[in-house]
Design an enzyme around this catalytic site. Structure first.
Site, PDB file in Angstrom:
ATOM      1  N   GLU A 169       0.797  -1.232   0.000  1.00  0.00           N
ATOM      2  CA  GLU A 169       0.000   0.000   0.000  1.00  0.00           C
ATOM      3  C   GLU A 169       0.830   1.283   0.000  1.00  0.00           C
ATOM      4  O   GLU A 169       0.804   2.054   0.967  1.00  0.00           O
ATOM      5  CB  GLU A 169      -0.954   0.000   1.196  1.00  0.00           C
ATOM      6  CG  GLU A 169      -1.875  -1.203   1.245  1.00  0.00           C
ATOM      7  CD  GLU A 169      -2.986  -1.066   2.287  1.00  0.00           C
ATOM      8  OE1 GLU A 169      -2.927  -0.133   3.099  1.00  0.00           O
ATOM      9  OE2 GLU A 169      -3.910  -1.889   2.274  1.00  0.00           O
ATOM     10  N   GLU A 372      -5.094  -8.678   0.892  1.00  0.00           N
ATOM     11  CA  GLU A 372      -5.756  -8.363   2.162  1.00  0.00           C
ATOM     12  C   GLU A 372      -7.222  -8.117   1.891  1.00  0.00           C
ATOM     13  O   GLU A 372      -7.580  -7.479   0.905  1.00  0.00           O
ATOM     14  CB  GLU A 372      -5.213  -7.081   2.817  1.00  0.00           C
ATOM     15  CG  GLU A 372      -3.875  -7.216   3.464  1.00  0.00           C
ATOM     16  CD  GLU A 372      -3.392  -5.919   4.127  1.00  0.00           C
ATOM     17  OE1 GLU A 372      -4.247  -5.093   4.534  1.00  0.00           O
ATOM     18  OE2 GLU A 372      -2.181  -5.742   4.212  1.00  0.00           O
TER      19      GLU A 372
END
Ligand code: FCB
Length: 467
Positions: A169, A372
């Site tokens: 991320e 995720e």
């Protein structure tokens, strides 16, 4: 369109769970580990809820054997974890710390022993503090430091680890870390956030090139947090433009350079008052777009956005730092009646299908993995110690189905990692938000598999939702 049994995933679909070093390891000052930006940030009063830090976390550094046994009990086929840079290369430059590497060697050996595929993330936000002091991600040299670290870790673990994600991320590292400052290192300067974004991407490309040169068979990728984005009113041009802008800043400004080798022109225009992108040098974008073996996608929710309120003048970024440079005035909305998790994130499983199908449609073909997906809820512990987290069970079920729908629509999705194996340190929220399929009692460090964990064992066993 592939036609598949609606309850069964394709053979070989990979089921796993994910964690991150600073969120679970603890042992913050052990065996040569030096502080990362998250140690400094969490130890600075006011930055995390309750002043929580990752000093002890889930004590996974000492309990990794027990935790791998739990993974085996759940039937996990893969475990995605991250390496703490300051544990293996204290200070972020120079030689490696063998004691730190030994921890990861032991962990990987334990996984392999139990037939669990190790999936390593090289950077899940723990930048060595010394590198932040030298300029952090807004400084170009940090990219080179990262590539060097990545090659060294690969040199030490590459004989037993085949799957490597460079970054987790980068949006969060750049925009939460350097624009709104709600994450470490807590700086609030939008032009720096954009430079950070570029240097994270450059570090990714340089690391991919370095590892690829040493090991042609390595499986290399990056994990991006992507959002489904909708205009509050699709008939309103202002709302449509807000959706374009936020899609640009959340999704395309990372997807385009990594998969197409360019920054989106419209996003550069939106950001013209913040940065001239002068940090991009000749050849950078070819490096950033180094060919990948997979793209990891973290998916949690959807952003519903509306045009600026005409009665409110937005504060420019230098007065009101937000995570959305150049689009500070876009209004983020909640849809009435849509359930939210304990993070106040809307539950939107169709957004996961939409995201996967969109990536498959708009970008060159690359195998996709959900690296995720999960939900925080306030778990209740029953008198017998069990946790019947039916809200989380329902969240996961809906998202497994959404993955299946994406595959049926042709998206090349090859695996799914639940976030998270364990309850853990949820960054600025400290220990107040629980995402685990396994409960952690932070007083005793006792682990208890929740109903969602028992359910996941069945899903993995049946390779789908038949059970
Ligand atoms: C993601 C992070 C992960 C975790 C989840 C809830 O943004 O990658 O570490 O905090 O959110």
């Amino acid at each position: 369109m592939t036609s598949i049994d609606p309850l069964t995933f394709p053979p070989g679909f990979l089921w796993g769970a994910a964690t991150a070093s600073y969120q679970i390891e603890g042992a913050a000052a052990e065996a040569g580990r030096t502080p990362s930006i998250w140690d400094t940030f969490s130890h600075t009063p006011g930055n995390t809820l309750g002043g929580d830090t990752g000093d002890v976390a889930c004590d996974h550094y000492h309990r990794y054997r027990e935790d791998v046994a739990l993974m085996a009990d759940l039937g996990l086929q893969s475990y995605r974890f991250s390496i703490a840079w300051p544990r293996v290369q204290p200070g972020g430059s120079g030689s490696m710390n063998q004691q730190g590497l030994d921890f990861y060697r032991r962990l990987v050996d334990e996984l392999l022993e139990r037939d669990i595929l190790p999936w390593v993330t090289l950077y899940h936000w723990d930048l060595p503090q010394e590198l932040e002091d030298a300029g952090g991600w807004p400084a170009r040299d940090t990219a080179a430091r990262f590539a060097e670290y990545a090659a060294l870790v690969h040199g030490a673990l590459g004989d037993r680890v085949r799957h490597w994600s460079t970054f987790n991320e980068p949006w969060c590292s750049a925009f939460l870390g350097y624009a709104s400052g709600v994450h470490a290192p807590g700086r609030k300067h939008a032009p720096d956030a954009l430079a950070a974004m570029h240097h994270l991407l450059l570090g990714h490309g340089q690391a991919v090139q370095a590892i690829r040169a040493a090991d042609a068979g390595a499986q290399l990728g990056i994990t991006l947090n992507l959002y489904a984005i909708s205009p509050a009113d699709p008939a309103e041009p202002g709302d449509l433009d807000a959706a374009r802008r936020i899609d640009g800043l959340a999704n395309r400004v990372f997807l385009d350079p990594v998969l197409l080798g360019r920054y989106p022109e419209d996003v550069k225009q939106d950001l013209a008052g913040v940065s001239d992108f002068g940090f991009v040098r000749d050849g950078d974008l070819e490096t950033v777009a180094a060919p990948l073996d997979f793209l990891g996608i973290n998916y949690y929710s959807r952003h519903v956005v509306a045009a600026p309120d005409p009665d409110v003048t937005a504060e420019p970024y230098w007065r009101a730092p937000t995570s959305w440079p150049g689009s500070e005035d876009v209004r983020f909305q909640k849809r009435p009646g849509v359930p939210v998790t304990d993070m106040d994130w809307e539950v939107d499983a169709p957004g996961l299908t939409e995201t996967l199908v969109r990536v498959a449609k708009d970008y060159p073909a690359v195998p996709l993995y959900i690296t995720e997906n999960g939900a925080a809820y306030r778990d209740a512990v029953e008198p017998d110690g069990s946790v019947d987290d039916q809200d989380r069970v329902a969240y996961f079920d809906a998202h497994y189905r959404a993955c299946h729908d994406a595959i049926a629509a042709g998206a090349p999705l090859h695996g799914y990692f639940a976030w998270s194996l364990l309850d853990n340190f949820e960054w600025a929220w400290g220990y107040t938000k629980r995402f685990g399929m396994v409960r952690v009692d932070y007083e005793t460090q006792e682990r208890t598999v929740k109903a969602s964990g028992h359910r996941y064992r069945e899903v993995i066993k049946h390779n789908g939702l038949a059970g």
